[in-house]
Motif scaffolding. Structure first.
Motif, mmCIF file in Angstrom:
data_model
loop_
_atom_site.group_PDB
_atom_site.id
_atom_site.type_symbol
_atom_site.label_atom_id
_atom_site.label_comp_id
_atom_site.label_asym_id
_atom_site.label_seq_id
_atom_site.Cartn_x
_atom_site.Cartn_y
_atom_site.Cartn_z
ATOM 1 N N THR A 5 0.855 -1.179 0.000
ATOM 2 C CA THR A 5 0.000 0.000 0.000
ATOM 3 C C THR A 5 0.894 1.233 0.000
ATOM 4 O OG1 THR A 5 -0.135 -0.029 2.414
ATOM 5 C CG2 THR A 5 -1.900 -1.142 1.202
ATOM 6 N N ARG A 7 1.191 5.594 0.865
ATOM 7 C CA ARG A 7 0.656 6.741 1.589
ATOM 8 C C ARG A 7 1.739 7.806 1.705
ATOM 9 N NH1 ARG A 7 2.960 6.839 6.507
ATOM 10 N NH2 ARG A 7 3.648 4.877 7.419
ATOM 11 N N THR A 10 4.699 10.463 7.285
ATOM 12 C CA THR A 10 4.383 11.292 8.450
ATOM 13 C C THR A 10 5.652 11.379 9.312
ATOM 14 O OG1 THR A 10 3.754 9.464 9.896
ATOM 15 C CG2 THR A 10 2.019 10.367 8.447
ATOM 16 N N GLN A 45 3.450 15.645 0.666
ATOM 17 C CA GLN A 45 2.784 15.235 -0.579
ATOM 18 C C GLN A 45 3.785 14.639 -1.579
ATOM 19 O OE1 GLN A 45 2.947 18.236 0.928
ATOM 20 N NE2 GLN A 45 1.466 19.640 0.030
ATOM 21 N N LEU A 48 6.395 9.736 -0.804
ATOM 22 C CA LEU A 48 5.547 8.553 -0.924
ATOM 23 C C LEU A 48 6.202 7.366 -0.231
ATOM 24 C CD1 LEU A 48 3.057 7.207 -2.380
ATOM 25 C CD2 LEU A 48 4.675 6.622 -4.203
ATOM 26 N N ARG A 115 0.760 9.924 -9.192
ATOM 27 C CA ARG A 115 0.412 10.938 -8.181
ATOM 28 C C ARG A 115 0.879 12.322 -8.612
ATOM 29 N NH1 ARG A 115 -0.085 8.607 -2.157
ATOM 30 N NH2 ARG A 115 -1.201 6.727 -2.726
#
Length: 163
Positions: A5, A7, A10, A45, A48, A115
């Motif tokens: 996956t 995202r 962070t 952003q 990744l 993206r």
């Protein structure tokens, strides 16, 4: 095989991403933990992460600029970065060595490209070693020139993709 996956990174990912970075890059070539933390904090952003079974196993991080100077060492700390700029500069493409050779880097790069297209970016720039030039050509990057950068004491080659 479990499907990875994706995202945005962070701040909780800093230590794991640094661990992957230093395990996969040679010597001074690896970003410092502080640079990784800055990249996540200032432009999540463009950072990744790829997870497998809940663990980060790879990442691509980047910044954006209006005028691309691939040999600009300050940019690696996002000095001059502008999130709204149309040109993406990739700083790291890395997969944990324990997971290399399984096609994850290709999947991660394709996901990153999509993206960036979705974000309306116009180009993606990167530097790579000579042994990776053909690999990036297969993704659709075009060779630009040998780089003026001697980051990590190594020879680099600049490549670009128009989105």
């Amino acid at each position: 095989m479990t499907t990875p996956t994706f995202r945005m990174a962070t701040p909780a990912d800093v230590a794991r991403c640094y661990q992957i970075e230093i395990s996969a890059y040679e010597g001074d070539e690896a970003a410092t933990e502080a640079k990784i933390a800055t990249r996540i904090a200032q432009y999540p952003q463009g950072f990744l992460t790829m997870e497998l079974d809940g663990e980060v196993i790879g990442f691509i991080n980047s910044g954006c600029a209006h005028d691309v100077v691939m040999s600009d060492e300050e940019f690696k700390e996002l000095i001059g970065h502008d999130a709204d700029a149309p040109n993406v500069l990739i700083m790291s493409v890395v997969i944990d060595p324990a997971h290399q050779g399984k096609g994850y880097a290709s999947l991660m790069m394709r996901t990153f490209i999509e993206r960036m297209k979705d974000m309306g970016k116009q180009t993606i720039h990167l530097m790579c070693k000579e042994r990776h030039v053909d690999l990036y050509r297969r993704y659709g990057y075009q060779y630009v020139r040998p780089s003026a950068s001697d980051h990590g004491g190594m020879a680099w080659h600049e490549m670009v993709m128009t989105l």
